[in-house]
Design an enzyme around this catalytic site. Structure first.
Site, PDB file in Angstrom:
ATOM      1  NE  ARG A 192      -3.931  -2.170   0.650  1.00  0.00           N
ATOM      2  CZ  ARG A 192      -3.823  -3.421   0.220  1.00  0.00           C
ATOM      3  NH1 ARG A 192      -2.835  -3.772  -0.590  1.00  0.00           N
ATOM      4  NH2 ARG A 192      -4.723  -4.320   0.551  1.00  0.00           N
TER       5      ARG A 192
ATOM      6  CB  SER B  24      -8.687  -0.210   4.635  1.00  0.00           C
ATOM      7  OG  SER B  24      -9.162  -1.423   4.130  1.00  0.00           O
TER       8      SER B  24
ATOM      9  CD  GLU C 221      -5.318   1.422   2.423  1.00  0.00           C
ATOM     10  OE1 GLU C 221      -5.112   0.363   3.040  1.00  0.00           O
ATOM     11  OE2 GLU C 221      -6.143   1.527   1.495  1.00  0.00           O
TER      12      GLU C 221
HETATM   13  P1  FAD Z   1      -8.217   9.631  -4.845  1.00  0.00           P
HETATM   14  O1  FAD Z   1      -8.910   9.201  -3.608  1.00  0.00           O
HETATM   15  O2  FAD Z   1      -8.824  10.732  -5.622  1.00  0.00           O
HETATM   16  O3  FAD Z   1      -6.721  10.025  -4.495  1.00  0.00           O
HETATM   17  C1  FAD Z   1      -5.932   9.199  -3.667  1.00  0.00           C
HETATM   18  C2  FAD Z   1      -4.522   9.794  -3.612  1.00  0.00           C
HETATM   19  O4  FAD Z   1      -3.923   9.736  -4.904  1.00  0.00           O
HETATM   20  C3  FAD Z   1      -4.501  11.278  -3.246  1.00  0.00           C
HETATM   21  O5  FAD Z   1      -3.314  11.523  -2.522  1.00  0.00           O
HETATM   22  C4  FAD Z   1      -4.452  11.996  -4.583  1.00  0.00           C
HETATM   23  O6  FAD Z   1      -3.835  13.273  -4.489  1.00  0.00           O
HETATM   24  C5  FAD Z   1      -3.590  11.032  -5.380  1.00  0.00           C
HETATM   25  N1  FAD Z   1      -3.900  11.016  -6.822  1.00  0.00           N
HETATM   26  C6  FAD Z   1      -5.071  10.699  -7.416  1.00  0.00           C
HETATM   27  N2  FAD Z   1      -4.950  10.714  -8.752  1.00  0.00           N
HETATM   28  C7  FAD Z   1      -3.673  11.067  -9.017  1.00  0.00           C
HETATM   29  C8  FAD Z   1      -2.917  11.258 -10.207  1.00  0.00           C
HETATM   30  N3  FAD Z   1      -3.445  11.108 -11.430  1.00  0.00           N
HETATM   31  N4  FAD Z   1      -1.609  11.635 -10.079  1.00  0.00           N
HETATM   32  C9  FAD Z   1      -1.045  11.814  -8.866  1.00  0.00           C
HETATM   33  N5  FAD Z   1      -1.699  11.643  -7.711  1.00  0.00           N
HETATM   34  C10 FAD Z   1      -2.995  11.261  -7.785  1.00  0.00           C
HETATM   35  N6  FAD Z   1      -7.657   0.363  -2.167  1.00  0.00           N
HETATM   36  C11 FAD Z   1      -6.916  -0.748  -2.348  1.00  0.00           C
HETATM   37  O7  FAD Z   1      -5.687  -0.652  -2.514  1.00  0.00           O
HETATM   38  N7  FAD Z   1      -7.484  -1.976  -2.357  1.00  0.00           N
HETATM   39  C12 FAD Z   1      -8.813  -2.167  -2.191  1.00  0.00           C
HETATM   40  O8  FAD Z   1      -9.285  -3.289  -2.216  1.00  0.00           O
HETATM   41  C13 FAD Z   1      -9.624  -1.013  -1.982  1.00  0.00           C
HETATM   42  N8  FAD Z   1     -10.943  -1.140  -1.761  1.00  0.00           N
HETATM   43  C14 FAD Z   1     -11.705  -0.033  -1.518  1.00  0.00           C
HETATM   44  C15 FAD Z   1     -13.072  -0.194  -1.276  1.00  0.00           C
HETATM   45  C16 FAD Z   1     -13.866   0.907  -1.036  1.00  0.00           C
HETATM   46  C17 FAD Z   1     -15.330   0.706  -0.773  1.00  0.00           C
HETATM   47  C18 FAD Z   1     -13.301   2.198  -1.071  1.00  0.00           C
HETATM   48  C19 FAD Z   1     -14.160   3.406  -0.863  1.00  0.00           C
HETATM   49  C20 FAD Z   1     -11.946   2.383  -1.284  1.00  0.00           C
HETATM   50  C21 FAD Z   1     -11.128   1.253  -1.514  1.00  0.00           C
HETATM   51  N9  FAD Z   1      -9.759   1.363  -1.749  1.00  0.00           N
HETATM   52  C22 FAD Z   1      -8.989   0.253  -1.970  1.00  0.00           C
HETATM   53  C23 FAD Z   1      -9.110   2.694  -1.742  1.00  0.00           C
HETATM   54  C24 FAD Z   1      -9.172   3.435  -3.107  1.00  0.00           C
HETATM   55  O9  FAD Z   1     -10.258   3.009  -3.863  1.00  0.00           O
HETATM   56  C25 FAD Z   1      -7.899   3.235  -3.914  1.00  0.00           C
HETATM   57  O10 FAD Z   1      -6.770   3.666  -3.204  1.00  0.00           O
HETATM   58  C26 FAD Z   1      -7.956   3.977  -5.264  1.00  0.00           C
HETATM   59  O11 FAD Z   1      -6.815   3.697  -6.032  1.00  0.00           O
HETATM   60  C27 FAD Z   1      -8.089   5.486  -5.091  1.00  0.00           C
HETATM   61  O12 FAD Z   1      -8.395   6.038  -6.360  1.00  0.00           O
HETATM   62  P2  FAD Z   1      -9.031   7.469  -6.528  1.00  0.00           P
HETATM   63  O13 FAD Z   1      -9.005   7.784  -7.978  1.00  0.00           O
HETATM   64  O14 FAD Z   1     -10.348   7.526  -5.869  1.00  0.00           O
HETATM   65  O15 FAD Z   1      -7.970   8.356  -5.766  1.00  0.00           O
HETATM   66  P1  NAP Z   2     -10.377 -10.588   4.254  1.00  0.00           P
HETATM   67  O1  NAP Z   2     -10.246 -11.446   3.053  1.00  0.00           O
HETATM   68  O2  NAP Z   2     -11.488 -10.840   5.215  1.00  0.00           O
HETATM   69  O3  NAP Z   2      -9.033 -10.505   5.057  1.00  0.00           O
HETATM   70  C1  NAP Z   2      -8.917  -9.660   6.208  1.00  0.00           C
HETATM   71  C2  NAP Z   2      -7.507  -9.153   6.270  1.00  0.00           C
HETATM   72  O4  NAP Z   2      -6.664 -10.262   6.290  1.00  0.00           O
HETATM   73  C3  NAP Z   2      -7.146  -8.322   5.066  1.00  0.00           C
HETATM   74  O5  NAP Z   2      -6.744  -7.094   5.564  1.00  0.00           O
HETATM   75  C4  NAP Z   2      -6.018  -9.082   4.387  1.00  0.00           C
HETATM   76  O6  NAP Z   2      -4.865  -8.285   4.206  1.00  0.00           O
HETATM   77  C5  NAP Z   2      -5.629 -10.165   5.345  1.00  0.00           C
HETATM   78  N1  NAP Z   2      -5.508 -11.487   4.693  1.00  0.00           N
HETATM   79  C6  NAP Z   2      -6.483 -12.384   4.509  1.00  0.00           C
HETATM   80  N2  NAP Z   2      -5.988 -13.493   3.918  1.00  0.00           N
HETATM   81  C7  NAP Z   2      -4.686 -13.272   3.733  1.00  0.00           C
HETATM   82  C8  NAP Z   2      -3.633 -14.047   3.155  1.00  0.00           C
HETATM   83  N3  NAP Z   2      -3.845 -15.276   2.661  1.00  0.00           N
HETATM   84  N4  NAP Z   2      -2.397 -13.513   3.095  1.00  0.00           N
HETATM   85  C9  NAP Z   2      -2.181 -12.271   3.568  1.00  0.00           C
HETATM   86  N5  NAP Z   2      -3.138 -11.497   4.121  1.00  0.00           N
HETATM   87  C10 NAP Z   2      -4.368 -11.996   4.213  1.00  0.00           C
HETATM   88  O7  NAP Z   2     -10.343  -9.078   3.810  1.00  0.00           O
HETATM   89  P2  NAP Z   2     -11.404  -7.992   3.506  1.00  0.00           P
HETATM   90  O8  NAP Z   2     -11.263  -6.975   4.534  1.00  0.00           O
HETATM   91  O9  NAP Z   2     -12.747  -8.535   3.157  1.00  0.00           O
HETATM   92  O10 NAP Z   2     -10.761  -7.459   2.164  1.00  0.00           O
HETATM   93  C11 NAP Z   2     -10.498  -8.316   1.086  1.00  0.00           C
HETATM   94  C12 NAP Z   2      -9.384  -7.747   0.237  1.00  0.00           C
HETATM   95  O11 NAP Z   2      -9.804  -6.487  -0.291  1.00  0.00           O
HETATM   96  C13 NAP Z   2      -8.115  -7.488   1.045  1.00  0.00           C
HETATM   97  O12 NAP Z   2      -7.019  -7.762   0.243  1.00  0.00           O
HETATM   98  C14 NAP Z   2      -8.193  -6.008   1.346  1.00  0.00           C
HETATM   99  O13 NAP Z   2      -6.927  -5.386   1.423  1.00  0.00           O
HETATM  100  C15 NAP Z   2      -8.946  -5.471   0.143  1.00  0.00           C
HETATM  101  N6  NAP Z   2      -9.707  -4.275   0.551  1.00  0.00           N
HETATM  102  C16 NAP Z   2      -9.015  -3.124   0.679  1.00  0.00           C
HETATM  103  C17 NAP Z   2      -9.663  -1.957   1.030  1.00  0.00           C
HETATM  104  C18 NAP Z   2      -8.907  -0.661   1.092  1.00  0.00           C
HETATM  105  O14 NAP Z   2      -9.523   0.381   1.206  1.00  0.00           O
HETATM  106  N7  NAP Z   2      -7.599  -0.707   1.024  1.00  0.00           N
HETATM  107  C19 NAP Z   2     -11.036  -1.978   1.313  1.00  0.00           C
HETATM  108  C20 NAP Z   2     -11.680  -3.185   1.211  1.00  0.00           C
HETATM  109  C21 NAP Z   2     -11.022  -4.344   0.831  1.00  0.00           C
HETATM  110  P3  NAP Z   2      -4.654  -7.217   3.029  1.00  0.00           P
HETATM  111  O15 NAP Z   2      -5.600  -6.100   3.354  1.00  0.00           O
HETATM  112  O16 NAP Z   2      -3.247  -6.831   3.202  1.00  0.00           O
HETATM  113  O17 NAP Z   2      -4.944  -7.870   1.735  1.00  0.00           O
END
Ligand code: FAD
Ligand code: NAP
Length: 341
Positions: free
Chosen positions: A161, A235, A331
């Site tokens: 991340r 998250s 995050e």
């Molecule tokens: P923004 O929220 O608009 O911006 C995020 C950051 O990136 C800010 O610092 C912004 O300044 C910068 N930025 C945006 N665009 C650019 C650009 N073109 N150039 C330079 N900087 C830029 N993330 C995960 O990693 N895994 C997940 O599974 C995941 N699940 C999510 C589920 C939900 C329901 C939600 C709401 C969020 C989730 N996220 C997850 C977080 C998010 O969706 C991601 O990080 C996504 O990539 C953000 O994209 P955005 O366009 O909305 O960025």
């Molecule tokens: P999940 O599958 O219930 O797992 C809960 C947590 O355990 C997650 O944070 C995941 O880490 C970790 N995990 C589970 N199995 C794993 C494995 N085999 N090896 C390493 N780590 C493991 O998770 P969930 O919350 O429903 O989300 C599912 C996936 O979507 C995850 O990868 C999560 O990161 C992603 N997600 C991200 C966001 C966001 O905003 N970043 C929001 C929703 C979901 P990791 O998070 O490191 O994968």
């Protein structure tokens, strides 16, 4: 380039909190870059889909939206396909389009909100796959030198991340396109138990990338609050990564704390489990709440402000620090105003 004065950012952040900016510039073509004003990281902000940001203050300067689109297959050899993707493309639509082209590599990253340009910022990841596994190049506009720069995979310094853009040269680059390397040979990534279970009715050699994507979509829709209904940014905190010794010592004190090895004698701990263990799941205060579906997600119950969400997150982090001796790191990108950066 579109220009809008005093825009509201409420519909441009998935928390749905009120915030305004002085000006909004929407970049639609590469020529637009040649007439951009200077970027001041304290006063200006680059916004994608707003799904990983929290606005605690108004933006006193300009919000830049990069909406340059385009997704093209530029080369294909030895079963690998190179795609060039504009930063303004919707991420999930890109994933589904790639599946329609018979490509795999993005299926585990289905239904992540936001735009392609933000994906490298935190090396988006889900279900055991990160962007870094398919990314070849990032093209970005360097605000400091008013020029284009191309980063290869090593230069992006991707980690869990995190990236060069998120934590080293924060706010210096505006990402304009990505080059991805996908494949026509499907190798399912089913390390995550929930995903494996959801697909257990099909034998692995008969699975298609679309089936994996569909399963990821179903699980996410069941487990996560939908930002279109309840404001949230996914998250709020990262899962902490600590030494394997520290993880073992915490596991012996807290029975059931999930940990996963991440290589290099380090282990990742479940932040959601720790937050839940401290009793926060479902807690509500001033219209901000810890989702009762998922302890790592803070939600806007309707009318809350960025400040109240930030205050709740600080209380959660304090209690995890007291109970587990660990600092939870947000995050998401939190904008607190020009004086506090
Ligand atoms: P923004 O929220 O608009 O911006 C995020 C950051 O990136 C800010 O610092 C912004 O300044 C910068 N930025 C945006 N665009 C650019 C650009 N073109 N150039 C330079 N900087 C830029 N993330 C995960 O990693 N895994 C997940 O599974 C995941 N699940 C999510 C589920 C939900 C329901 C939600 C709401 C969020 C989730 N996220 C997850 C977080 C998010 O969706 C991601 O990080 C996504 O990539 C953000 O994209 P955005 O366009 O909305 O960025
Ligand atoms: P999940 O599958 O219930 O797992 C809960 C947590 O355990 C997650 O944070 C995941 O880490 C970790 N995990 C589970 N199995 C794993 C494995 N085999 N090896 C390493 N780590 C493991 O998770 P969930 O919350 O429903 O989300 C599912 C996936 O979507 C995850 O990868 C999560 O990161 C992603 N997600 C991200 C966001 C966001 O905003 N970043 C929001 C929703 C979901 P990791 O998070 O490191 O994968």
């Amino acid at each position: 380039m579109k220009v809008l004065e005093r825009p509201s950012l409420k519909s441009l952040n998935t928390f749905g909190v009120e915030a305004a900016a002085s000006l909004m510039l929407t970049i639609e073509t590469e020529e637009d870059f040649l007439s951009l004003p200077t970027f001041n990281p304290h006063r200006d902000f680059v916004l994608g889909g707003g799904s990983n940001v929290l606005f605690v203050s108004d933006i006193p300067g300009t919000v830049y939206l990069n909406r340059i689109t385009g997704k093209d297959i530029i080369a294909e050899h030895d079963g690998y396909v190179q795609l060039e993707v504009g930063a303004g493309e919707n991420w999930h639509q890109l994933v589904r389009w790639s599946l329609d082209q018979g490509l795999s590599g993005l299926e585990n990253l289905s239904l992540i909100p936001g735009l392609a340009g933000a994906a490298p910022i935190q090396n988006v990841g889900a279900y055991g796959v990160e962007l870094s596994s398919v990314l070849e190049l990032v093209t970005a506009w360097d605000w400091q030198n008013s020029t284009w720069v191309i980063f290869n995979q090593d230069e992006c310094r991707f980690s869990y991340r995190d990236s060069y853009f998120k934590s080293v040269e924060t706010d210096r680059y505006l990402i304009t396109s990505l080059r991805l390397r996908l494949t026509r040979q499907f190798r399912p990534q089913l390390n995550y138990e929930g995903l494996r279970e959801a697909l257990s009715f099909t034998s692995v050699d008969q699975l298609s990338p679309k089936q994996v994507s569909d399963a990821v979509i179903r699980i996410r829709q069941q487990k996560l609050p939908d930002p279109a209904v309840t404001g949230n940014a996914g998250s709020f905190f990262k899962n902490p990564v600590v030494s394997a010794d520290k993880a073992e010592s915490l596991r012996s004190r807290f029975t059931g704390l999930p940990t996963w090895p991440v290589g290099g004698d380090r282990a990742k701990l479940s932040a959601a489990w720790m937050i839940d263990h401290c009793g926060w799941k479902g807690f509500q205060e001033n219209g901000a709440a810890v989702s009762s579906q998922h302890a790592l997600v803070i939600v806007n119950q309707g009318q809350t402000s960025g400040r109240h969400i930030l205050q709740l997150s600080a209380k959660i982090a304090d209690s995890v620090a007291q109970n587990f001796g660990l600092l939870l790191e947000p995050e998401i990108k939190i904008y607190t105003g020009p004086d506090r950066l």
